[in-house]
Design a protein around this motif. Structure first.
Motif, PDB file in Angstrom:
ATOM      1  N   MET B   1      16.954  -8.258  -7.996  1.00  0.00           N
ATOM      2  CA  MET B   1      17.981  -7.557  -8.762  1.00  0.00           C
ATOM      3  C   MET B   1      18.053  -6.081  -8.411  1.00  0.00           C
ATOM      4  SD  MET B   1      16.783  -9.668 -11.820  1.00  0.00           S
ATOM      5  CE  MET B   1      15.844 -10.581 -10.609  1.00  0.00           C
ATOM      6  N   LYS B   7      26.049  -7.477  -5.512  1.00  0.00           N
ATOM      7  CA  LYS B   7      25.862  -8.616  -6.407  1.00  0.00           C
ATOM      8  C   LYS B   7      26.833  -9.723  -6.067  1.00  0.00           C
ATOM      9  CE  LYS B   7      23.541  -6.404 -10.169  1.00  0.00           C
ATOM     10  NZ  LYS B   7      23.729  -5.595 -11.361  1.00  0.00           N
ATOM     11  N   ASN B  43      25.667 -13.812 -11.747  1.00  0.00           N
ATOM     12  CA  ASN B  43      25.332 -13.354 -10.405  1.00  0.00           C
ATOM     13  C   ASN B  43      24.106 -14.079  -9.894  1.00  0.00           C
ATOM     14  OD1 ASN B  43      27.405 -11.500 -10.470  1.00  0.00           O
ATOM     15  ND2 ASN B  43      26.104  -9.894 -11.323  1.00  0.00           N
ATOM     16  N   GLU B  46      20.273 -13.843 -11.197  1.00  0.00           N
ATOM     17  CA  GLU B  46      20.243 -13.229 -12.531  1.00  0.00           C
ATOM     18  C   GLU B  46      20.194 -14.296 -13.633  1.00  0.00           C
ATOM     19  OE1 GLU B  46      22.267  -8.912 -11.846  1.00  0.00           O
ATOM     20  OE2 GLU B  46      23.270 -10.309 -13.193  1.00  0.00           O
ATOM     21  N   THR B  47      19.979 -13.812 -14.839  1.00  0.00           N
ATOM     22  CA  THR B  47      19.904 -14.717 -15.984  1.00  0.00           C
ATOM     23  C   THR B  47      20.963 -14.331 -16.999  1.00  0.00           C
ATOM     24  OG1 THR B  47      17.532 -14.863 -15.665  1.00  0.00           O
ATOM     25  CG2 THR B  47      18.374 -15.617 -17.775  1.00  0.00           C
ATOM     26  N   THR B 210      18.820 -18.744 -10.324  1.00  0.00           N
ATOM     27  CA  THR B 210      19.758 -18.196 -11.295  1.00  0.00           C
ATOM     28  C   THR B 210      19.647 -19.064 -12.537  1.00  0.00           C
ATOM     29  OG1 THR B 210      21.181 -17.608  -9.463  1.00  0.00           O
ATOM     30  CG2 THR B 210      22.188 -17.636 -11.634  1.00  0.00           C
ATOM     31  N   ASP B 226      19.433 -10.858 -18.139  1.00  0.00           N
ATOM     32  CA  ASP B 226      20.081  -9.646 -17.635  1.00  0.00           C
ATOM     33  C   ASP B 226      21.336  -9.385 -18.436  1.00  0.00           C
ATOM     34  OD1 ASP B 226      18.460  -9.061 -15.157  1.00  0.00           O
ATOM     35  OD2 ASP B 226      18.961 -11.167 -14.860  1.00  0.00           O
ATOM     36  N   ASP B 241      25.563  -6.479 -20.870  1.00  0.00           N
ATOM     37  CA  ASP B 241      24.188  -6.404 -20.392  1.00  0.00           C
ATOM     38  C   ASP B 241      23.249  -6.497 -21.587  1.00  0.00           C
ATOM     39  OD1 ASP B 241      24.838  -6.247 -17.804  1.00  0.00           O
ATOM     40  OD2 ASP B 241      24.593  -4.084 -17.594  1.00  0.00           O
TER      41      ASP B 241
END
Lengths: 352, 327
Positions: B1, B7, B43, B46-47, B210, B226, B241
């Motif tokens: 990240m 991204k 993305n 990411e989470t 992911t 995230d 976010d």
């Protein structure tokens, strides 16, 4: 004199594969109007402690020894009549699952009025009035209509409110709440906790809050008992437990809750698996998972050490002689291999 | 990240809907809008945390994403390509798997742990020899911290935490890029929960996974995600976010949800003010007109019962759907 005094309570389940000491010598006292939290993971014996006080243990469980004194009256070994007059009117309990603790074939009113008539000298008319009063008190609208409804017609939060109304209808001195909000959503949990707090302040009753949720403990309790493998490993006020934990298990438990964002770094879990109650370690029950375990921890159980008038813990870390020596007295000395095998004891898969 | 890296979007969901027909009475049925037009992007690496109360449609959203339920409407793009045909779906399923909530009921009690983990390999023909299959199973077990010697044991011989590890190993078997985690830690004790969360994070780093992380425990979601999307009655009401949404919740529902979580820190708990919502979540069969949250919203006004608010970008990368933010 304390309202409730539990001394060295031991409750076991006699199963086919052996005796499970679900509660293994627990002592605490509860003052009038205070909230005591019992916190622990599944299988730590927190619910069994609650059931033992109410004496509603199911087969094959029974109280082996110890004493439970309510207002000075001994409850262990008391006859059915005494217990019956105690339950409901002096101590009430609410259970975790509001979906299954109400009888689905009777109306709410039927169940609520029955409880009131059984425990107080009210007649049906007065009991109905009281039921309506209680339903209003727990914040449910249209109480007269609710009395005619069945449990399935109400939502989870409402059912839990009914349970609370039922438990409080006879104005008990002590309310035992066994995971009262675990089955509920956070917004409903907030409502129920708020309600319990309000009622506790108004009615001046004492609460024993049994939960695994440390957040619930913080928002409700004055004092906390932390349980692990049937024993109270630490006891103290909320601030003492959360800001100055003295037992390695409590420390580990607090480290493993996520407090903030990813940026704050990784969580620090407690390694290993929960203890196998049929196959308890020789020393401290937590020692196989404890990263501070000394030789003595694996060999011998630690007695409860009183640290301040309100704070006590059963952990060798607090015993200065044990920490200083690390190697302990020669007669207690164990070999390196024995240490390793004891230490490995916690890593095997428990076979069920 | 890392910030420097461009991204890349792995999954994009547009206007995903899942409606169920629920029979009410004789020959009559009603539409249950479990998921009612949600859109999000995740993305690569990411989470996205998906939170909400029970019945808000978060689990259905996760399952519909993987086509475990045939979506009523909406598009799913994976690696920029839309998933439509059967072949595309099969390929998508090799790249996306799921970890279930209950480690007790999601493992077949009659199969050995090795066979449970190996089943996805069988389904997708991912090996040529028996040895290969065996080796892969052992590799997966080591990856999730289980001893490969235990491959011949059955699920009941393991504790809850270990069972969840088996479930994760099974999800990893097809070497997926995306894993939908449906409440993977809610059945576990706190001390074990932390072990599993750490493992999710390690695996993400090691394998570049992911996650769509569905959970009701906000402390857990905040730790692992995230980005966070908050759902209420089948709709996403706010998305931003993870830190942003906790520091500055814009939707009244998010605000009350955040404040309802009892803090495990006595000082914070004493200083925080809880916003207690009144009432229960309305039945998804009978969604209120206008804004679905208006019946419980402490700030509701006239317009809320008439107009349906839409999710829009209120601040850069901060989406919310509330009429109060229109001023």
């Amino acid at each position: 004199m304390s309202l409730l005094e539990v001394k060295d309570l031991r409750t076991s389940f006699f199963t086919d594969s052996g005796e499970v000491k679900a509660v293994d010598g627990i002592s605490f006292s509860l003052e009038k109007g205070k909230v005591l939290g019992i916190v622990g993971e599944s299988g730590s014996g927190k619910s069994v402690t609650a059931y033992s006080i109410m004496q509603i243990l199911s087969y094959p469980g029974r109280i082996v020894s110890g004493s439970i004194k309510l207002d000075g009256e001994e409850l262990v070994g008391a006859d059915k009549k005494t217990l019956r007059s105690m339950r409901g009117s002096k101590i009430s309990i609410i259970f975790q699952d509001p979906m299954t603790s109400l009888n689905p074939v009777f109306t709410i009113g039927n169940q609520l009025i029955e409880a009131i008539m059984l425990h107080t000298p009210r007649n049906r008319k007065e009991a109905t009035e009281r039921a309506i009063e209680m339903i209003t008190l727990v914040g449910i609208n249209d109480p007269a209509k609710r009395l005619k409804q069945y449990p399935h017609e109400l939502s989870g939060g409402m059912r839990q409110r009914i349970m609370i109304a039922m438990a409080l209808a006879c104005e008990p001195d002590i309310l035992i709440a066994d995971e009262p909000t675990t089955a509920l959503d956070v917004t409903i949990q907030a409502q129920i906790l708020e309600l319990m707090k309000k009622l506790q302040e108004e009615m001046g009753m004492a609460i024993i809050m049994v939960t695994h949720d440390l957040g619930v403990i913080v928002s409700m309790c004055d004092e906390v008992v932390v349980m692990y493998a049937g024993k109270a490993c630490e006891k103290g006020s909320v601030d003492e437990i959360f800001y100055d934990p003295k037992h390695e298990y409590t420390k580990g438990l607090l480290r493993s809750i996520p407090y903030g964002s990813k940026a704050l770094g990784r969580l620090i879990p407690i390694s290993g698996s929960p203890v196998d109650m049929l196959n308890m370690p020789q020393g401290c029950a937590f020692s196989p998972r404890c990263d501070k375990a000394m030789k003595i921890c694996l060999k011998e159980k630690c007695e409860i050490v009183q640290l301040t008038p309100t704070h006590s813990a059963a952990c060798w870390v607090n015993v200065k002689e044990a920490v200083d020596r690390k190697e302990i007295l020669p007669d207690r000395e164990i070999s390196e291999e024995e240490y390793a095998s004891l230490k490995n004891g916690g890593e095997h898969i428990e076979r069920s | 990240m890392s910030e420097a890296k461009e991204k890349e979007v792995l999954v994009e969901v547009i206007n995903l809907k899942q409606h169920f027909e629920i029979p009410v009475g004789f020959l009559k049925s009603k539409k249950l809008k479990a998921v009612d037009g949600i859109s999000f992007k995740i993305n690569k690496g990411e989470t996205l945390g998906l939170v909400g109360e029970s019945g808000c449609g978060k689990t259905t959203a996760g399952r519909t994403l993987l086509h475990l339920y045939e979506p009523t409407d909406g598009q799913i793009f994976f690696n920029g390509k839309e998933v439509v045909t059967k072949e595309e779906l099969e390929e998508f399923r090799q790249n996306a798997s799921m970890v279930f909530q209950d480690p007790y009921s999601s493992l077949n009690p009659r199969m050995t742990v090795g066979d449970i983990i190996g089943e996805p390999l069988d389904v997708h023909n991912l090996y040529t020899t028996r040895q290969q299959r065996e080796a892969r199973i052992h590799e997966l077990m080591e990856l999730v911290g289980l001893s490969s010697e235990h491959a011949t044991r059955y699920a009941h011989e393991f504790s809850g935490g270990q069972r969840q590890r088996v479930g994760i190993a099974r999800a990893l078997a097809v070497s997926p890029q995306l894993i939908v985690c449906d409440e993977p830690v809610s059945a576990l004790d706190v001390s074990i929960q932390a072990q599993i969360i750490n493992m999710f994070e390690d695996l993400q780093e090691k394998l570049g996974l992911t996650y769509l992380f569905i959970a009701h425990d906000l402390l857990v979601v905040r730790h692992i995600s995230d980005k966070i999307a908050v759902m209420y009655l089948g709709k996403i009401v706010e998305m931003a976010d993870s830190e942003e949404i906790f520091k500055k919740p814009l939707h009244p529902y998010t605000e009350s949800l955040m404040s309802a979580v009892p803090s495990p820190d006595p000082e914070t708990a004493r200083n925080s003010k809880r916003i207690v919502l009144t009432g229960d979540v309305p039945s998804p069969l009978d969604i209120p007109s206008g804004c679905p949250f208006r019946t419980r919203c402490p700030k509701a006004f006239d317009r809320c019962s008439i107009d349906v608010p839409y999710l829009r970008e209120v601040e850069p990368n901060h989406f919310a759907s509330c009429h109060l933010l229109d001023k």
